[in-house]
Motif scaffolding. Structure first.
Motif, short mmCIF file in Angstrom:
data_model
loop_
_atom_site.label_atom_id
_atom_site.label_comp_id
_atom_site.label_asym_id
_atom_site.label_seq_id
_atom_site.Cartn_x
_atom_site.Cartn_y
_atom_site.Cartn_z
N SER A 31 19.87 -1.36 57.91
CA SER A 31 20.08 -2.68 57.32
C SER A 31 18.91 -3.60 57.70
O SER A 31 18.46 -3.60 58.84
CB SER A 31 21.39 -3.26 57.87
OG SER A 31 21.59 -4.54 57.35
N LYS A 35 15.10 -2.81 51.81
CA LYS A 35 15.33 -1.93 50.66
C LYS A 35 15.56 -2.74 49.37
O LYS A 35 15.02 -2.42 48.33
CB LYS A 35 16.56 -1.02 50.92
CG LYS A 35 16.39 -0.12 52.14
CD LYS A 35 17.60 0.74 52.39
CE LYS A 35 18.85 -0.05 52.75
NZ LYS A 35 18.75 -0.78 54.04
N THR A 36 16.38 -3.79 49.51
CA THR A 36 16.65 -4.62 48.33
C THR A 36 15.35 -5.28 47.85
O THR A 36 15.06 -5.30 46.65
CB THR A 36 17.70 -5.71 48.67
OG1 THR A 36 18.91 -5.05 49.03
CG2 THR A 36 17.96 -6.62 47.49
N THR A 54 23.42 -5.66 51.33
CA THR A 54 23.98 -4.91 50.21
C THR A 54 25.34 -4.34 50.59
O THR A 54 25.52 -3.82 51.69
CB THR A 54 23.02 -3.76 49.82
OG1 THR A 54 21.74 -4.32 49.55
CG2 THR A 54 23.52 -3.00 48.61
N GLY A 80 22.60 -0.58 54.12
CA GLY A 80 22.20 -0.04 55.42
C GLY A 80 23.32 -0.12 56.44
O GLY A 80 23.38 0.67 57.38
N ASP A 140 3.15 -7.20 56.22
CA ASP A 140 2.56 -8.55 56.26
C ASP A 140 2.77 -9.20 57.63
O ASP A 140 2.03 -10.10 58.03
CB ASP A 140 3.16 -9.43 55.16
CG ASP A 140 4.68 -9.52 55.26
OD1 ASP A 140 5.22 -10.60 55.50
OD2 ASP A 140 5.35 -8.48 55.09
N1 LIG Z 1 8.06 -10.67 55.93
C1 LIG Z 1 8.75 -9.80 55.18
N2 LIG Z 1 10.07 -9.91 55.07
C2 LIG Z 1 10.73 -9.01 54.30
C3 LIG Z 1 10.06 -7.98 53.61
N3 LIG Z 1 10.98 -7.24 52.96
C4 LIG Z 1 12.17 -7.79 53.22
N4 LIG Z 1 12.03 -8.85 54.03
C5 LIG Z 1 13.09 -9.70 54.57
O1 LIG Z 1 13.95 -8.86 55.33
C6 LIG Z 1 15.32 -9.28 55.18
C7 LIG Z 1 16.17 -8.10 54.75
O2 LIG Z 1 15.74 -7.67 53.46
P1 LIG Z 1 16.68 -6.80 52.52
O3 LIG Z 1 15.84 -6.36 51.37
O4 LIG Z 1 17.92 -7.54 52.19
O5 LIG Z 1 17.05 -5.57 53.48
P2 LIG Z 1 17.97 -4.31 53.15
O6 LIG Z 1 17.30 -3.13 53.76
O7 LIG Z 1 18.24 -4.22 51.69
O8 LIG Z 1 19.31 -4.64 53.96
P3 LIG Z 1 20.82 -4.09 53.69
O9 LIG Z 1 21.21 -4.50 52.30
O10 LIG Z 1 21.67 -4.75 54.74
O11 LIG Z 1 20.80 -2.60 53.88
C8 LIG Z 1 15.31 -10.44 54.18
O12 LIG Z 1 15.34 -11.65 54.92
C9 LIG Z 1 13.97 -10.30 53.46
O13 LIG Z 1 13.47 -11.53 53.03
C10 LIG Z 1 8.63 -7.90 53.73
O14 LIG Z 1 7.95 -7.04 53.20
N5 LIG Z 1 8.03 -8.83 54.54
#
Ligand SMILES: Nc1nc2c(ncn2[C@@H]2O[C@H](COP(=O)(O)OP(=O)(O)OP(=O)(O)O)[C@@H](O)[C@H]2O)c(=O)[nH]1
Length: 223
Positions: A31, A35-36, A54, A80, A140
């Motif tokens: 999580s 991924k989203t 998610t 996640g 980044d």
């Molecule tokens: N700085 C930065 N932040 C990111 C990046 N990708 C995602 N985030 C941040 O990381 C957090 C989690 O992102 P999600 O895409 O929701 O993560 P996930 O893996 O889908 O999480 P789950 O749905 O819980 O499984 C959010 O606050 C995003 O804005 C990135 O490439 N750089």
């Protein structure tokens, strides 16, 4: 396959059959690894304004063109968090054409979780022929780096996966998110996976080759 194409032709009159291959790619990892954001970036072309954890699974689709053929890439953005996965896990692993494992380069725990994700994949009988890639996200955030390229590359090599380091937020200085998913799609296209046909006017999607259960057995990843 031939008879299925004939079916499509007869439904569409004298025109050539309109068929779209659909690739199902599941995106898994801890999580919060992004991924989203990665799937949104690929499908919508931008970083989402905000995301929430998610629940179960989200689907995103994008039609791309490779060598003149239109292909639908269907990304399954899986939860996640364990509590949001339970009821959905069986569905994730049906008819999978490729797996994208994601970790966060600023979060060593997410990297250490990868063997567990690979094991879950293996437990769902996904076979050797399904391509898998490893993506290190959030590049980044250079100041917070916890997982270096060398250690990630070693891990990827030991599991026969290509490694991509990227940022869903700012992919300029690393592998582009679009390029990563396009690489997977190219690979899948050359492997001629499950073909689905979309019958114009019908709105339905016909599986042309095998039943879902048959596919479940034969399309598997080699995690
Ligand atoms: N700085 C930065 N932040 C990111 C990046 N990708 C995602 N985030 C941040 O990381 C957090 C989690 O992102 P999600 O895409 O929701 O993560 P996930 O893996 O889908 O999480 P789950 O749905 O819980 O499984 C959010 O606050 C995003 O804005 C990135 O490439 N750089």
């Amino acid at each position: 396959m031939e008879s299925s194409l004939e079916l499509t032709t007869s439904l569409t009159g004298t025109y050539p059959p309109l068929r779209t291959r659909i690739f199902k790619i599941i995106v898994i990892g801890d999580s919060g690894v992004g991924k989203t954001c990665l799937t949104y970036r690929f499908c919508a072309g931008k970083f989402p304004d905000k995301t929430e954890a998610t629940i179960g699974v989200d689907f995103r689709e994008k039609v791309i063109e490779i060598d003149g053929e239109k292909i639908k890439v269907q990304l399954w953005d899986t939860a996640g968090q364990e509590r949001f996965r339970k009821s959905m896990v069986q569905h994730y692993y049906r008819n999978v054409h490729a797996v994208v494992f994601v970790y966060d380069v600023t979060n060593a725990t997410s990297f250490r979780s990868l063997p567990a994700w690979i094991e879950e994949c293996r437990q769902h009988s996904l076979g050797q022929e399904v391509p898998r890639i490893l993506v290190g996200n959030k590049c980044d955030l250079r100041h917070g780096l916890q997982v270096g390229t060398e250690v990630a590359q070693k891990f990827a090599d030991s599991h026969s996966m290509p490694l991509f380091e990227t940022s869903a937020k700012n992919p300029d200085d690393n592998d582009h998110v679009e390029a990563i998913f396009m690489t997977v799609a190219h690979k899948l296209k050359s492997q001629k996976p499950l073909m689905l046909s979309q019958v114009p006017g019908d709105g339905g999607v016909l599986p042309l080759r095998k039943s879902e259960d048959e596919d479940e057995k034969s399309w598997s990843c080699g995690c």
